[in-house]
Design an enzyme around this catalytic site. Structure first.
Site, PDB file in Angstrom:
ATOM      1  N   SER A 141       0.662  -1.274   0.098  1.00 35.50           N
ATOM      2  CA  SER A 141       0.029  -0.020   0.058  1.00 35.50           C
ATOM      3  C   SER A 141       0.966   1.381  -0.009  1.00 35.50           C
ATOM      4  O   SER A 141       2.005   1.084   0.292  1.00 35.50           O
ATOM      5  CB  SER A 141      -0.900  -0.035   1.264  1.00 35.50           C
ATOM      6  N   TYR A 154      -1.990  -0.400  10.573  1.00 38.05           N
ATOM      7  CA  TYR A 154      -1.847  -0.688   9.211  1.00 38.05           C
ATOM      8  C   TYR A 154      -0.485  -0.007   8.555  1.00 38.05           C
ATOM      9  O   TYR A 154       0.094  -0.632   7.874  1.00 38.05           O
ATOM     10  CB  TYR A 154      -3.219  -0.121   8.597  1.00 38.05           C
TER      11      TYR A 154
END
Length: 257
Positions: A141, A154
């Site tokens: 990501s 995250y």
């Protein structure tokens, strides 16, 4: 596509293949002539994706369970041969200020996104090195390349995935195996809709306002489409990308590089 044509006949594993980016990658690989094993925890979703292309087969497994992943490899390889391509895509995210993040939530996020990525690729490493061929792609990501507020677990996990990728690329550089990561910005998936709903619930903004806020992080002013991520994975799996390893490729409209 040249790269796609050269991977026909391969066998690929795609975790988190029952929806979103994983589904798009699985379908793109299958359309390129690859036998694809998809995994995830929800059998119904896996079956639905498998029904879209005869080259796709689903096996339910939890990426955080080492025994389950070993069993997945044993079953899939007995049926279709060893994996030539492994795409570690399974992931999850939540949103909480760091000081309010429970240890259990922190641990679960790292378990799925980072430890799960490791357990996905670990069983493939020795065999790929022995065969002097293989492609490993982590779906990371932009959160693995920069920081975002309110998603500390995250961000930490995805930075870990990028670090894991670089370590494995260094270990396998002379073996014919390549290891890379694709790092999308906000992708138009169910996970995005969950993020939008969290913004709506916590701020009182409308859905349109929440979507616009998230899209604004992309200089192109839009969301990435799952098929765009899949196209990057297909390229990395082909012979044309044989010299590409250890790279974290941003798919973000210029947000990161």
């Amino acid at each position: 596509m040249i790269a796609a044509a050269r991977i026909a006949g391969s066998h690929a594993l795609v975790t988190g293949g029952g929806s979103g980016v994983g589904r798009a990658i699985a379908l793109a690989l299958a359309e390129a002539g690859v036998a694809v094993t998809i995994s995830g925890r929800r059998e119904a979703e896996l079956a639905k994706v498998a029904g879209e292309n005869a080259r796709i087969h689903g096996i339910a497994a939890d990426v955080t369970d080492e025994v389950a992943m070993a069993a997945l490899y044993k079953e899939a390889e007995a049926a279709r041969g060893p994996f030539d391509i492994v795409v570690a895509n399974a992931g999850m995210a939540g949103s909480t200020p760091a000081h309010k993040t429970a240890l259990a939530d922190w641990q679960r996020t790292l378990d799925v996104n980072l430890t799960g990525a490791f357990l996905t690729v670990k069983p493939a490493l020795a065999g790929m090195a022995a065969r002097k061929a293989g492609r490993i792609v982590f779906v990371a990501s932009t959160a693995g390349l920069k920081g975002y507020a309110y998603v500390a677990p995250y961000v930490a996990a995805k930075h870990g995935v990028v670090g894991l990728m670089r370590a494995l690329a260094a270990e396998t550089a002379k073996s014919g195996v390549t290891v890379n990561a694709v790092c999308p910005g906000f992708v138009e998936t169910d996970m995005l809709e969950e993020s939008v709903q969290r913004i709506v619930d916590k701020t009182g903004r409308s859905v349109a306002e929440a979507r616009a806020n998230l899209a604004s992080s992309n200089p192109q002013g839009r969301f990435i489409q799952p098929q765009e991520v899949a196209a990057a994975v297909i390229w990395l799996c082909g012979n044309a990308a044989a010299s590409i390893t250890g790279q974290a490729i941003s798919i973000s409209g210029g947000e990161t590089w």
